[in-house]
Scaffold this active site. Structure first.
Site, PDB file in Angstrom:
ATOM      1  N   TYR A  36       0.823  -1.213   0.000  1.00  0.00           N
ATOM      2  CA  TYR A  36       0.000   0.000   0.000  1.00  0.00           C
ATOM      3  C   TYR A  36       0.851   1.254   0.000  1.00  0.00           C
ATOM      4  CZ  TYR A  36       0.885   0.952   4.993  1.00  0.00           C
ATOM      5  OH  TYR A  36       1.474   1.272   6.188  1.00  0.00           O
ATOM      6  N   ARG A  55       7.816   4.078  -4.994  1.00  0.00           N
ATOM      7  CA  ARG A  55       7.931   3.157  -3.847  1.00  0.00           C
ATOM      8  C   ARG A  55       6.907   2.031  -3.975  1.00  0.00           C
ATOM      9  NH1 ARG A  55       7.491   5.479   2.198  1.00  0.00           N
ATOM     10  NH2 ARG A  55       5.306   5.675   1.578  1.00  0.00           N
ATOM     11  N   ARG A 104      -7.701 -21.803  -1.127  1.00  0.00           N
ATOM     12  CA  ARG A 104      -6.728 -21.075  -0.316  1.00  0.00           C
ATOM     13  C   ARG A 104      -5.424 -21.856  -0.299  1.00  0.00           C
ATOM     14  NH1 ARG A 104      -4.606 -21.313   4.678  1.00  0.00           N
ATOM     15  NH2 ARG A 104      -4.036 -19.365   5.690  1.00  0.00           N
ATOM     16  N   HIS A 106      -1.047 -20.989   0.333  1.00  0.00           N
ATOM     17  CA  HIS A 106      -0.043 -19.952   0.576  1.00  0.00           C
ATOM     18  C   HIS A 106       0.670 -19.529  -0.710  1.00  0.00           C
ATOM     19  CE1 HIS A 106      -0.702 -21.204   4.675  1.00  0.00           C
ATOM     20  NE2 HIS A 106       0.152 -20.313   5.137  1.00  0.00           N
ATOM     21  N   LYS A 152       6.452  -1.870   1.813  1.00  0.00           N
ATOM     22  CA  LYS A 152       5.279  -1.283   2.488  1.00  0.00           C
ATOM     23  C   LYS A 152       4.107  -2.260   2.369  1.00  0.00           C
ATOM     24  CE  LYS A 152       3.224   3.305   3.150  1.00  0.00           C
ATOM     25  NZ  LYS A 152       3.244   3.248   4.610  1.00  0.00           N
ATOM     26  N   GLU A 184      12.767   2.629  13.741  1.00  0.00           N
ATOM     27  CA  GLU A 184      11.785   3.616  13.251  1.00  0.00           C
ATOM     28  C   GLU A 184      10.592   3.581  14.187  1.00  0.00           C
ATOM     29  OE1 GLU A 184      10.054   2.668   9.411  1.00  0.00           O
ATOM     30  OE2 GLU A 184      10.044   0.529   9.840  1.00  0.00           O
TER      31      GLU A 184
HETATM   32  N1  PMP Z   1       7.793   3.750   8.704  1.00  0.00           N
HETATM   33  C1  PMP Z   1       6.621   3.103   8.794  1.00  0.00           C
HETATM   34  C2  PMP Z   1       6.588   1.741   9.406  1.00  0.00           C
HETATM   35  C3  PMP Z   1       5.445   3.692   8.308  1.00  0.00           C
HETATM   36  O1  PMP Z   1       4.270   3.044   8.375  1.00  0.00           O
HETATM   37  C4  PMP Z   1       5.500   5.019   7.766  1.00  0.00           C
HETATM   38  C5  PMP Z   1       4.256   5.723   7.295  1.00  0.00           C
HETATM   39  N2  PMP Z   1       3.534   5.004   6.394  1.00  0.00           N
HETATM   40  C6  PMP Z   1       6.747   5.651   7.700  1.00  0.00           C
HETATM   41  C7  PMP Z   1       7.865   4.998   8.178  1.00  0.00           C
HETATM   42  C8  PMP Z   1       6.860   7.035   7.106  1.00  0.00           C
HETATM   43  O2  PMP Z   1       6.758   6.984   5.713  1.00  0.00           O
HETATM   44  P1  PMP Z   1       6.209   8.209   4.857  1.00  0.00           P
HETATM   45  O3  PMP Z   1       7.062   9.387   5.203  1.00  0.00           O
HETATM   46  O4  PMP Z   1       6.385   7.782   3.452  1.00  0.00           O
HETATM   47  O5  PMP Z   1       4.781   8.417   5.259  1.00  0.00           O
END
Ligand code: PMP
Length: 291
Positions: A36, A55, A104, A106, A152, A184
Site C-alpha cells: 500500500y 515506492r 486457499r 499460501h 510497504k 523507526e
Molecule cells: N515507517 C513506517 C513503518 C510507516 O508506516 C511510515 C508511514 N507510512 C513511515 C515509516 C513514514 O513513511 P512516509 O514518510 O512515506 O509516510
C-alpha cells in the site's frame, strides 16, 4: 463510525466507498498479501506523487505482484480520485493485493490472477497545532517485525500492536528497537539531534524508507545541517537533545517525552523549529508550483 459515501476506486471503477465489496477469498484478506501507499494532498496538490508511485512499484516488485498499471495510468487514477472529492486537503490510500484465488493456498495462484486495486481518499487529518508547538510523547518497544520492513506491506500486525502500545500509554508513537538500535516508529521514521548534529538510521531492509524521511534529508543537505546517516543506538536515542518523528500524515513532530522521561530539556528544540520552518516553506513552494 459508518462508512461514508466518498468516491473510491476498485478495479477500474469509481464508486461510493460504502458500496464497495471484495471477495472473502482475496489474498489481502486471507494472507495480508499486498502492499500500500498513503499520499498526502494539500489544496488538491498531490505531494510527491511520483516518489510514492515509485515506492509502490518497488514494494510490488519485492513481493512479485505484477504492477497492474504503468506510472501514467497510476497518476491518472490518483488525479481523478482527488478531483472527485469535495474537500481539498486529502490523504489518498492505495492498496494492491495479489488478487482473489480459490482454493486457499499460501503459494501464488497459478495461473496468475488479476491484482485487486483499491484506493480512496479521506480528509487529511493533521495533528493539532499544539502537537507541533509543545511536542508529543513516545514509548519504546522491541521490534517484532520481519526482516523486510522496507516493503510497504499491508501485513501490519506487529505495527498495529506497537501503535496500540502507544495509545495505551497515552503517547503519540512507539519507537521500535532491534538489537540495541533505534529502527523507526510504528508508522513513522525517527530522527534525533545530539550536540547540534542530526542523526537518522541509514536505509536498510529493516525500515521503511519514508517519503518524508527522504525529504527531510534532502532539505537538511540543502540547508547545510550537520547530518549523519548510520546506526542510531538505543543509548543515543535516550541521550538525545531532540527526537523527531516524520511521516506523510504528520510531517515532522517533536517528541519531548520518551518512556516518561524528558527528551533533552523536555522542550521543543531549536533544530526542530528550524526544520519545521524549512519544511513548511518547501510545501508552500510545491503547492504554488502546482497552481
Ligand atoms: N515507517 C513506517 C513503518 C510507516 O508506516 C511510515 C508511514 N507510512 C513511515 C515509516 C513514514 O513513511 P512516509 O514518510 O512515506 O509516510
Amino acid at each position: 463510525m459508518s462508512i461514508p459515501a466518498l468516491t473510491a476506486y476498485l478495479n477500474g471503477q469509481f464508486a461510493p466507498l460504502n458500496e464497495l465489496n471484495i471477495s472473502v477469498m482475496d489474498r489481502g484478506f486471507l494472507f495480508g498479501d499486498g502492499v500500500y501507499e498513503m499520499i498526502p494532498v494539500y489544496s488538491r496538490c498531490i505531494f510527491r506523487l511520483d516518489e510514492h508511485l515509485a515506492r509502490l512499484a518497488r514494494s510490488l516488485a519485492a513481493v512479485q505482484i505484477h504492477n497492474p498499471y504503468d506510472i501514467v495510468q497510476w497518476r491518472a487514477i490518483v488525479q481523478q480520485l482527488v478531483a472527485k472529492q469535495d474537500f481539498a486537503d486529502q490523504s489518498v490510500y492505495l492498496q494492491v493485493t495479489r488478487g482473489v484465488a480459490y482454493p486457499r493456498n499460501h503459494a501464488f495462484p497459478w495461473p496468475e490472477v488479476a491484482a485487486t486495486v483499491f484506493a480512496f481518499c479521506d480528509p487529511l487529518e493533521m495533528p493539532p497545532a499544539s502537537a507541533y508547538q509543545q511536542g508529543v510523547a513516545a514509548v519504546t518497544t522491541r521490534d517484532l517485525r520481519w526482516l523486510r520492513c522496507d516493503i510497504k506491506a499491508i501485513s501490519l500486525l506487529a505495527n498495529v500492536l506497537a501503535k496500540q502500545a502507544a495509545v495505551d500509554a497515552q503517547a503519540a508513537e512507539t519507537i521500535l528497537l532491534r538489537d540495541g538500535k533505534m529502527i523507526e516508529g510504528a508508522a513513522s521514521n525517527i530522527f534525533i539531534v545530539q550536540n547540534g548534529v542530526l542523526y537518522a538510521p541509514q536505509i536498510s531492509e529493516l525500515m521503511l524508507a519514508g517519503i518524508t524521511y527522504d525529504l527531510i534529508i534532502e532539505l537538511a543537505r540543502q540547508h547545510d545541517f550537520a547530518l549523519v546517516l548510520g546506526d542510531v543506538s538505543e543509548a543515543m536515542l535516550r541521550d538525545a537533545d531532540e527526537v523527531w518523528l516524520t511521516s506523510s500524515s504528520k510531517e515532522i513532530l517533536p517528541i519531548v517525552k520518551l518512556d516518561d522521561q524528558p527528551v533533552g530539556n523536555g522542550q521543543v528544540g531549536p533544530i526542530y523549529q528550524k526544520m519545521l520552518q524549512i519544511y513548511q516553506t518547501y510545501k508552500a513552494t510545491v503547492m504554488r508550483r502546482a497552481q
